[in-house]
Motif scaffolding. Structure first.
Motif, PDB file in Angstrom:
ATOM      1  N   THR A  14       0.847  -1.193   0.000  1.00 48.82           N
ATOM      2  CA  THR A  14       0.000   0.000   0.000  1.00 48.82           C
ATOM      3  C   THR A  14       0.879   1.237   0.000  1.00 48.82           C
ATOM      4  OG1 THR A  14      -1.752  -1.153   1.197  1.00 48.82           O
ATOM      5  CG2 THR A  14      -1.801   1.257   1.261  1.00 48.82           C
ATOM      6  N   ILE A  15       0.565   2.163  -0.912  1.00 44.96           N
ATOM      7  CA  ILE A  15       1.263   3.445  -1.006  1.00 44.96           C
ATOM      8  C   ILE A  15       0.422   4.474  -0.259  1.00 44.96           C
ATOM      9  CG2 ILE A  15       2.072   5.255  -2.556  1.00 44.96           C
ATOM     10  CD1 ILE A  15       2.425   3.087  -4.691  1.00 44.96           C
ATOM     11  N   THR A  16       1.047   5.145   0.711  1.00 48.13           N
ATOM     12  CA  THR A  16       0.281   6.074   1.554  1.00 48.13           C
ATOM     13  C   THR A  16       0.248   7.497   1.011  1.00 48.13           C
ATOM     14  OG1 THR A  16       2.229   6.498   2.925  1.00 48.13           O
ATOM     15  CG2 THR A  16       0.750   4.727   3.643  1.00 48.13           C
ATOM     16  N   ASN A  17       1.090   7.810   0.002  1.00 50.13           N
ATOM     17  CA  ASN A  17       1.070   9.171  -0.544  1.00 50.13           C
ATOM     18  C   ASN A  17       0.664   9.184  -2.022  1.00 50.13           C
ATOM     19  OD1 ASN A  17       3.466   8.033  -1.469  1.00 50.13           O
ATOM     20  ND2 ASN A  17       4.641   9.930  -1.282  1.00 50.13           N
ATOM     21  N   LEU A  18      -0.155   8.203  -2.398  1.00 47.96           N
ATOM     22  CA  LEU A  18      -0.746   8.193  -3.747  1.00 47.96           C
ATOM     23  C   LEU A  18      -2.253   8.061  -3.569  1.00 47.96           C
ATOM     24  CD1 LEU A  18      -0.393   8.029  -6.875  1.00 47.96           C
ATOM     25  CD2 LEU A  18      -0.310   5.549  -6.607  1.00 47.96           C
ATOM     26  N   PRO A  19      -2.973   9.191  -3.582  1.00 47.73           N
ATOM     27  CA  PRO A  19      -4.423   9.117  -3.393  1.00 47.73           C
ATOM     28  C   PRO A  19      -5.071   8.258  -4.482  1.00 47.73           C
ATOM     29  CG  PRO A  19      -3.657  11.384  -3.224  1.00 47.73           C
ATOM     30  CD  PRO A  19      -2.505  10.557  -3.748  1.00 47.73           C
ATOM     31  N   TYR A  20      -6.022   7.457  -4.054  1.00 45.25           N
ATOM     32  CA  TYR A  20      -6.724   6.575  -4.991  1.00 45.25           C
ATOM     33  C   TYR A  20      -7.785   7.382  -5.731  1.00 45.25           C
ATOM     34  CZ  TYR A  20      -9.471   2.851  -6.920  1.00 45.25           C
ATOM     35  OH  TYR A  20     -10.131   2.031  -7.790  1.00 45.25           O
ATOM     36  N   THR A  21      -7.840   7.226  -7.034  1.00 45.13           N
ATOM     37  CA  THR A  21      -8.895   7.857  -7.826  1.00 45.13           C
ATOM     38  C   THR A  21      -9.526   6.786  -8.707  1.00 45.13           C
ATOM     39  OG1 THR A  21      -7.324   8.442  -9.556  1.00 45.13           O
ATOM     40  CG2 THR A  21      -7.756  10.119  -7.879  1.00 45.13           C
ATOM     41  N   SER A  22     -10.758   7.016  -9.111  1.00 43.03           N
ATOM     42  CA  SER A  22     -11.494   5.994  -9.845  1.00 43.03           C
ATOM     43  C   SER A  22     -10.843   5.642 -11.190  1.00 43.03           C
ATOM     44  CB  SER A  22     -12.943   6.407 -10.056  1.00 43.03           C
ATOM     45  OG  SER A  22     -12.983   7.612 -10.790  1.00 43.03           O
ATOM     46  N   ASP A  23     -10.048   6.557 -11.771  1.00 44.68           N
ATOM     47  CA  ASP A  23      -9.419   6.200 -13.049  1.00 44.68           C
ATOM     48  C   ASP A  23      -8.330   5.143 -12.872  1.00 44.68           C
ATOM     49  OD1 ASP A  23      -7.959   8.172 -11.819  1.00 44.68           O
ATOM     50  OD2 ASP A  23      -7.617   9.359 -13.613  1.00 44.68           O
ATOM     51  N   LEU A  24      -7.922   4.877 -11.620  1.00 44.76           N
ATOM     52  CA  LEU A  24      -6.978   3.776 -11.387  1.00 44.76           C
ATOM     53  C   LEU A  24      -7.659   2.415 -11.533  1.00 44.76           C
ATOM     54  CD1 LEU A  24      -4.796   5.118  -8.437  1.00 44.76           C
ATOM     55  CD2 LEU A  24      -4.047   4.605 -10.762  1.00 44.76           C
ATOM     56  N   GLU A  25      -8.999   2.403 -11.628  1.00 46.51           N
ATOM     57  CA  GLU A  25      -9.733   1.158 -11.860  1.00 46.51           C
ATOM     58  C   GLU A  25      -9.787   0.804 -13.345  1.00 46.51           C
ATOM     59  OE1 GLU A  25     -13.708   1.602 -10.379  1.00 46.51           O
ATOM     60  OE2 GLU A  25     -13.000   2.141  -8.378  1.00 46.51           O
ATOM     61  N   LYS A  26      -9.479   1.781 -14.199  1.00 46.83           N
ATOM     62  CA  LYS A  26      -9.678   1.607 -15.640  1.00 46.83           C
ATOM     63  C   LYS A  26      -8.348   1.383 -16.338  1.00 46.83           C
ATOM     64  CE  LYS A  26     -13.483   4.884 -15.304  1.00 46.83           C
ATOM     65  NZ  LYS A  26     -13.188   6.078 -14.508  1.00 46.83           N
ATOM     66  N   PRO A  27      -8.073   0.122 -16.753  1.00 44.88           N
ATOM     67  CA  PRO A  27      -6.779  -0.194 -17.376  1.00 44.88           C
ATOM     68  C   PRO A  27      -6.477   0.611 -18.641  1.00 44.88           C
ATOM     69  CG  PRO A  27      -7.921  -2.192 -16.756  1.00 44.88           C
ATOM     70  CD  PRO A  27      -8.893  -1.055 -16.544  1.00 44.88           C
ATOM     71  N   ASP A  28      -7.493   1.226 -19.251  1.00 46.54           N
ATOM     72  CA  ASP A  28      -7.222   2.002 -20.462  1.00 46.54           C
ATOM     73  C   ASP A  28      -7.058   3.493 -20.163  1.00 46.54           C
ATOM     74  OD1 ASP A  28      -9.861   2.211 -19.736  1.00 46.54           O
ATOM     75  OD2 ASP A  28     -10.660   2.054 -21.769  1.00 46.54           O
ATOM     76  N   PRO A 113       9.766   7.712  -4.927  1.00 46.73           N
ATOM     77  CA  PRO A 113       9.102   8.880  -4.334  1.00 46.73           C
ATOM     78  C   PRO A 113       7.897   8.501  -3.469  1.00 46.73           C
ATOM     79  CG  PRO A 113       8.388   8.622  -6.585  1.00 46.73           C
ATOM     80  CD  PRO A 113       9.426   7.547  -6.337  1.00 46.73           C
ATOM     81  N   TYR A 114       7.585   7.222  -3.387  1.00 47.25           N
ATOM     82  CA  TYR A 114       6.372   6.789  -2.701  1.00 47.25           C
ATOM     83  C   TYR A 114       6.650   6.361  -1.268  1.00 47.25           C
ATOM     84  CZ  TYR A 114       4.512   6.790  -7.389  1.00 47.25           C
ATOM     85  OH  TYR A 114       4.130   7.171  -8.643  1.00 47.25           O
ATOM     86  N   SER A 115       5.717   6.704  -0.396  1.00 42.02           N
ATOM     87  CA  SER A 115       5.759   6.243   0.992  1.00 42.02           C
ATOM     88  C   SER A 115       4.902   4.993   1.082  1.00 42.02           C
ATOM     89  CB  SER A 115       5.191   7.312   1.929  1.00 42.02           C
ATOM     90  OG  SER A 115       5.957   8.487   1.827  1.00 42.02           O
ATOM     91  N   LEU A 116       5.413   3.990   1.798  1.00 43.75           N
ATOM     92  CA  LEU A 116       4.706   2.718   1.910  1.00 43.75           C
ATOM     93  C   LEU A 116       4.180   2.516   3.323  1.00 43.75           C
ATOM     94  CD1 LEU A 116       7.258   0.410   0.029  1.00 43.75           C
ATOM     95  CD2 LEU A 116       5.300   1.653  -0.916  1.00 43.75           C
ATOM     96  N   ASP A 117       3.061   1.813   3.419  1.00 42.98           N
ATOM     97  CA  ASP A 117       2.553   1.361   4.708  1.00 42.98           C
ATOM     98  C   ASP A 117       3.428   0.194   5.124  1.00 42.98           C
ATOM     99  OD1 ASP A 117       1.285  -0.103   6.701  1.00 42.98           O
ATOM    100  OD2 ASP A 117      -0.713   0.180   5.858  1.00 42.98           O
ATOM    101  N   LYS A 118       4.173   0.359   6.210  1.00 40.91           N
ATOM    102  CA  LYS A 118       5.184  -0.641   6.582  1.00 40.91           C
ATOM    103  C   LYS A 118       4.601  -2.006   6.903  1.00 40.91           C
ATOM    104  CE  LYS A 118       5.577   0.659  11.462  1.00 40.91           C
ATOM    105  NZ  LYS A 118       4.854  -0.478  11.958  1.00 40.91           N
ATOM    106  N   ASP A 119       3.290  -2.094   7.142  1.00 41.98           N
ATOM    107  CA  ASP A 119       2.648  -3.376   7.444  1.00 41.98           C
ATOM    108  C   ASP A 119       1.924  -3.962   6.235  1.00 41.98           C
ATOM    109  OD1 ASP A 119       3.452  -3.254  10.163  1.00 41.98           O
ATOM    110  OD2 ASP A 119       1.792  -1.890  10.561  1.00 41.98           O
TER     111      ASP A 119
END
Length: 125
Positions: A14-28, A113-119
């Motif tokens: 899990t990346i904690t500094n990459l906000p999830y947006t609905s376009d990440l659901e669309k492979p195209d 550049p990404y921060s990760l959830d250590k767990d």
């Protein structure tokens, strides 16, 4: 000689500094494609420089989901990585690989550049 077979394993985090947006659901979508390209490059760089480096073939980010619960400030990454199962190579050591990835990501806190959830790191499950 026997031909090597290609084997797969999964990597999830899990990346904690990459906000999830609905376009990440669309492979195209452009965002999915650019995020996948960056994740593939980061994972490839990380794993080529590990104990499986000599047989490592590459990783492909397959899915992006929102963080734990419904936390849309975080993005979960699922990737499938491939390696060549060579007769001379040791079997995949998931625990050892997990520890190497942990060390190379500053204790599962940073991937480029990404921060990760250590767990959040899982190697093959």
């Amino acid at each position: 000689t026997t031909a090597a077979t290609l084997e797969h394993f999964t990597v999830n985090f899990t990346i904690t500094n990459l906000p999830y947006t609905s376009d990440l659901e669309k492979p195209d979508s452009a965002r999915f494609k650019s995020t996948r390209r960056v994740m593939n490059m980061m994972l490839d760089r990380l794993l080529k420089d590990s104990s499986i480096g000599p047989v490592f073939q590459g990783c492909e980010a397959t899915d992006f989901r929102y963080g734990p619960g419904s936390d849309r400030d975080q993005t979960r990454v699922d990737a499938v990585c491939t390696y060549s199962k060579e007769p001379w190579a040791a079997p995949l050591d998931r625990v050892g690989l997990y520890h190497q990835v942990s060390n190379k990501t500053r204790g599962i806190t940073q991937l480029g550049p990404y921060s990760l959830d250590k767990d959040s790191l899982y190697v093959n499950g």
